[in-house]
Scaffold this motif. Structure first.
Motif, PDB file in Angstrom:
ATOM      1  N   CYS A  87      12.930 -14.577   2.216  1.00 40.75           N
ATOM      2  CA  CYS A  87      12.422 -13.989   3.470  1.00 40.75           C
ATOM      3  C   CYS A  87      11.317 -14.873   4.048  1.00 40.75           C
ATOM      4  N   TYR A  88      11.322 -15.036   5.356  1.00 42.16           N
ATOM      5  CA  TYR A  88      10.321 -15.894   6.014  1.00 42.16           C
ATOM      6  C   TYR A  88       8.901 -15.392   5.747  1.00 42.16           C
ATOM      7  N   HIS A 128      18.921 -17.809   3.439  1.00 40.24           N
ATOM      8  CA  HIS A 128      18.434 -16.466   3.770  1.00 40.24           C
ATOM      9  C   HIS A 128      19.414 -15.663   4.618  1.00 40.24           C
ATOM     10  N   TYR A 180      12.857  -2.933   7.199  1.00 38.35           N
ATOM     11  CA  TYR A 180      12.610  -4.305   6.720  1.00 38.35           C
ATOM     12  C   TYR A 180      13.811  -5.211   7.018  1.00 38.35           C
ATOM     13  N   CYS A 184      14.533  -8.418  10.196  1.00 38.67           N
ATOM     14  CA  CYS A 184      14.611  -9.796   9.666  1.00 38.67           C
ATOM     15  C   CYS A 184      14.715 -10.815  10.811  1.00 38.67           C
ATOM     16  N   HIS A 185      14.041 -11.953  10.656  1.00 43.61           N
ATOM     17  CA  HIS A 185      14.109 -13.011  11.673  1.00 43.61           C
ATOM     18  C   HIS A 185      15.549 -13.450  11.910  1.00 43.61           C
TER      19      HIS A 185
HETATM   20 FE1  FES Z   1      12.042 -11.326   6.140  1.00 41.24          FE
HETATM   21 FE2  FES Z   1      14.597 -12.019   6.892  1.00 41.24          FE
HETATM   22  S1  FES Z   1      13.908 -10.383   5.638  1.00 41.24           S
HETATM   23  S2  FES Z   1      12.711 -12.835   7.501  1.00 41.24           S
END
Ligand code: FES
Length: 250
Positions: A87-88, A128, A180, A184-185
């Motif tokens: 995750c970023y 990711h 969450y 996500c980005h």
């Molecule tokens: Fe955090 Fe994808 S879950 S950037």
């Protein structure tokens, strides 16, 4: 030259993430007390193989190596684990708090060359978006677990509708994980279009903005969902061991 307590946040993150990693690893290797009545711990869902009534394909498979500890969680936890690891937000957090590279924003580091994430091993973080696809599947499985957590067997074995504290615990888990995951980005670019050109305007601006609402609070969703998924496992574990009583609400 930063005069403030810049080290406080990385330290807190180190303590928080270490606690979660220690608990979740311990819980994943237990292989027992992960279900109670209609509840299944999110660390063990979906349960492909296992001894609980939630198991899809029956007990421990014969092909599992005899020398390896068996637990149904070991078959699946790599997916949500990989999603969080890449995750970023978490990357920015654990690069600072676990190996001080950099120690904090605008705090200098001892070495001169910044290699970023363009070479091995950190270039692997680019997987990711593929973990995102898996994480979305998990949301479906966990939502189905909430549905199952609405049906309780009476003394004759007949299931009837009800809501207990455990139902609420599992429902909140899906809400937090949903906030969450859908913030996500990568999801923002997936639904907004223009997947790999951040400098261009998204093709579908409205959906992009919609996901941005969640994305703006991504750190908050990340911590709430992390804490709650651990608590959900603990709650079901305590009920299974008859230490906590699962109160009926409806
Ligand atoms: Fe955090 Fe994808 S879950 S950037």
């Amino acid at each position: 030259m930063r005069p403030d307590a810049w080290w406080a946040q990385p330290l807190l993150i180190f303590v928080g993430l270490s606690t979660f990693i220690a608990y979740s690893t311990w819980a994943a290797f237990q292989g027992q007390h992960y279900y109670s009545g209609p509840y299944l711990s999110p660390f063990y869902s979906p349960e492909f193989f296992g001894d609980s009534p939630h198991s899809w394909f029956g007990p421990k498979p014969s092909w599992w190596p005899a020398w390896m500890i068996w637990s149904p969680a070991l078959l699946i936890l790599w997916a949500p684990g990989g999603f969080r690891l890449t995750c970023y937000y978490y990357r920015g957090a654990y690069y600072k708090s676990f190996w001080s590279d950099p120690p904090a924003c605008t705090v200098g580091e001892p070495r001169k060359h910044y290699r970023g994430e363009q070479s091995f091993p950190l270039i692997m973080q680019n997987v990711h978006r593929y973990f995102l696809y898996l994480a979305m599947l998990f949301l479906i499985f966990l939502s189905h677990d909430v549905w199952k957590a609405l049906w309780f067997a009476d003394s004759s074995g007949k299931a009837s509708f009800g809501i207990r504290v455990g139902t609420i615990v599992l429902a909140l888990n899906v809400i937090f994980l949903g906030g969450y995951t859908l913030g996500c980005h990568s999801f923002r670019h997936l639904v907004g279009g223009v997947l790999d050109q951040l400098s261009r305007a998204p093709a579908r601006q409205k959906t992009y903005n919609c996901v941005s609402c969640l994305n703006r609070r991504h750190m908050l969703w990340a911590w709430m969902s992390l804490f709650w998924v651990g608590f959900s496992d603990l709650y079901i574990r305590m009920c299974s061991m008859n230490i906590w009583t699962d109160l009926r609400i409806l």
